[in-house]
Design a protein around this motif. Structure first.
Motif, mmCIF file in Angstrom:
data_model
loop_
_atom_site.group_PDB
_atom_site.id
_atom_site.type_symbol
_atom_site.label_atom_id
_atom_site.label_comp_id
_atom_site.label_asym_id
_atom_site.label_seq_id
_atom_site.Cartn_x
_atom_site.Cartn_y
_atom_site.Cartn_z
ATOM 1 N N GLY A 167 74.822 28.957 48.393
ATOM 2 C CA GLY A 167 75.491 28.035 49.308
ATOM 3 C C GLY A 167 75.031 28.184 50.748
ATOM 4 O O GLY A 167 75.183 27.265 51.540
ATOM 5 N N LEU A 168 74.464 29.330 51.097
ATOM 6 C CA LEU A 168 74.010 29.569 52.470
ATOM 7 C C LEU A 168 72.509 29.295 52.604
ATOM 8 O O LEU A 168 72.095 28.378 53.300
ATOM 9 C CB LEU A 168 74.335 31.003 52.901
ATOM 10 C CG LEU A 168 75.829 31.372 52.876
ATOM 11 C CD1 LEU A 168 76.010 32.851 53.153
ATOM 12 C CD2 LEU A 168 76.579 30.535 53.899
ATOM 13 N N THR A 169 71.710 30.124 51.927
ATOM 14 C CA THR A 169 70.254 29.969 52.013
ATOM 15 C C THR A 169 69.640 29.668 50.651
ATOM 16 O O THR A 169 68.423 29.589 50.536
ATOM 17 C CB THR A 169 69.599 31.248 52.577
ATOM 18 O OG1 THR A 169 69.926 32.354 51.713
ATOM 19 C CG2 THR A 169 70.075 31.535 53.984
ATOM 20 N N PHE A 179 65.439 27.411 47.835
ATOM 21 C CA PHE A 179 65.662 28.184 49.051
ATOM 22 C C PHE A 179 65.670 27.203 50.209
ATOM 23 O O PHE A 179 64.790 26.342 50.303
ATOM 24 C CB PHE A 179 64.553 29.224 49.226
ATOM 25 C CG PHE A 179 64.443 30.143 48.051
ATOM 26 C CD1 PHE A 179 65.245 31.261 47.950
ATOM 27 C CD2 PHE A 179 63.552 29.873 47.025
ATOM 28 C CE1 PHE A 179 65.163 32.097 46.852
ATOM 29 C CE2 PHE A 179 63.457 30.695 45.924
ATOM 30 C CZ PHE A 179 64.275 31.818 45.837
ATOM 31 N N LYS A 180 66.638 27.323 51.092
ATOM 32 C CA LYS A 180 66.796 26.354 52.177
ATOM 33 C C LYS A 180 67.028 27.076 53.496
ATOM 34 O O LYS A 180 67.622 28.144 53.544
ATOM 35 C CB LYS A 180 67.959 25.411 51.867
ATOM 36 C CG LYS A 180 69.293 26.123 51.664
ATOM 37 C CD LYS A 180 70.372 25.163 51.206
ATOM 38 C CE LYS A 180 71.728 25.874 51.130
ATOM 39 N NZ LYS A 180 72.798 24.968 50.744
ATOM 40 N N SER A 181 66.542 26.452 54.559
ATOM 41 C CA SER A 181 66.694 27.030 55.897
ATOM 42 C C SER A 181 66.994 25.930 56.900
ATOM 43 O O SER A 181 66.328 24.892 56.912
ATOM 44 C CB SER A 181 65.421 27.762 56.320
ATOM 45 O OG SER A 181 65.141 28.813 55.427
ATOM 46 N N LEU A 182 67.986 26.195 57.730
ATOM 47 C CA LEU A 182 68.318 25.260 58.805
ATOM 48 C C LEU A 182 67.281 25.310 59.909
ATOM 49 O O LEU A 182 67.065 24.338 60.619
ATOM 50 C CB LEU A 182 69.708 25.575 59.369
ATOM 51 C CG LEU A 182 70.884 25.245 58.440
ATOM 52 C CD1 LEU A 182 72.171 25.877 58.942
ATOM 53 C CD2 LEU A 182 71.041 23.738 58.281
ATOM 54 N N GLN A 183 66.619 26.473 60.051
ATOM 55 C CA GLN A 183 65.581 26.659 61.063
ATOM 56 C C GLN A 183 64.282 27.065 60.375
ATOM 57 O O GLN A 183 64.265 27.979 59.567
ATOM 58 C CB GLN A 183 65.990 27.746 62.065
ATOM 59 C CG GLN A 183 67.308 27.435 62.766
ATOM 60 C CD GLN A 183 67.862 28.652 63.472
ATOM 61 O OE1 GLN A 183 67.631 29.783 63.066
ATOM 62 N NE2 GLN A 183 68.605 28.400 64.542
ATOM 63 N N ASN A 190 64.509 34.206 54.964
ATOM 64 C CA ASN A 190 65.425 33.861 53.875
ATOM 65 C C ASN A 190 64.779 34.085 52.509
ATOM 66 O O ASN A 190 65.421 34.591 51.575
ATOM 67 C CB ASN A 190 65.873 32.402 53.996
ATOM 68 C CG ASN A 190 66.767 32.179 55.205
ATOM 69 O OD1 ASN A 190 67.339 33.121 55.759
ATOM 70 N ND2 ASN A 190 66.870 30.937 55.631
ATOM 71 N N LEU A 191 63.507 33.725 52.390
ATOM 72 C CA LEU A 191 62.787 33.960 51.143
ATOM 73 C C LEU A 191 62.676 35.458 50.845
ATOM 74 O O LEU A 191 62.873 35.898 49.724
ATOM 75 C CB LEU A 191 61.395 33.344 51.196
ATOM 76 C CG LEU A 191 61.308 31.818 51.089
ATOM 77 C CD1 LEU A 191 59.889 31.350 51.366
ATOM 78 C CD2 LEU A 191 61.746 31.366 49.710
#
Length: 198
Positions: A167-169, A179-183, A190-191
């Protein structure tokens, strides 16, 4: 190699009131038997199957055509599946996972290839998934694709492994991982966090 049994194993929980089914061995043309034997040898070499004697349940090998026209060797667990209760562990809703990626600058996708085979079968259930070939009878020591509740077992494992990141990254639907990143500049970090968990 694989997931430690104290972390996760796959159990069948076969209904003891159901009479075991021993399917009659199917006959295949020599070229198909060669494909089966080659596939079984690969499984023996990596330690995923073992030979068994006097199994209660016995299933057949079947062929399923892949999109590329080649054949995939599978096991016909249909009778055994009927004798196992459903695991009601909730699988994620894909539409909610897609919505959860909105606004993220960078996404990476990963397919956990052969991830199912990293989970061991419970020792008491291994011989229940016996299958017959041209010359021998084998059973899986690892959770094969196609068993009832295999998806639930795998989702339970990845939820446990990546609990801090979900839910976060990270979003996970069985063996498909996002895998997701806001920045953008935080994406590698994150990976790395996810790979450190593995």
């Amino acid at each position: 190699m694989g997931i430690y049994p104290n972390v996760m194993v796959h159990e069948l929980r076969v209904d003891p009131d159901v009479k075991p089914v021993r399917q009659k061995r199917r006959k295949f043309a020599p070229e198909r038997n060669k494909v089966i034997n080659n596939e079984i040898q690969k499984l023996i070499d990596i330690g995923s199957v073992k030979e068994v004697h006097y199994p209660n349940w016995l299933t057949n090998v079947v062929f399923i055509r892949k999109k590329n026209g080649k054949w995939r060797v599978c096991i016909d667990f249909i009778d055994l599946i009927k004798a196992c209760p459903k695991d009601s562990f909730p699988l994620p809703h894909i539409d909610m996972m897609v919505d959860a990626t909105a606004g993220h600058k960078l996404l990476s996708f990963m397919d956990a290839f052969s991830g199912y085979n990293q989970i061991l079968m419970h020792p008491d259930d291994q011989e229940e998934i016996a299958f017959v070939t041209e010359h021998d009878i084998f059973c899986y020591k690892v959770m094969p694709f196609g068993l009832k509740n295999a998806r639930a077992t795998y989702q339970r494992l990845v939820n446990k492994m990546f609990r801090e990141m979900l839910g976060l990254t990270m979003e996970v639907y069985i063996d498909d991982m996002l895998f997701k990143s806001l920045q953008v500049e935080r994406h590698l970090e994150n990976l790395q966090q996810a790979f450190d968990t593995l």
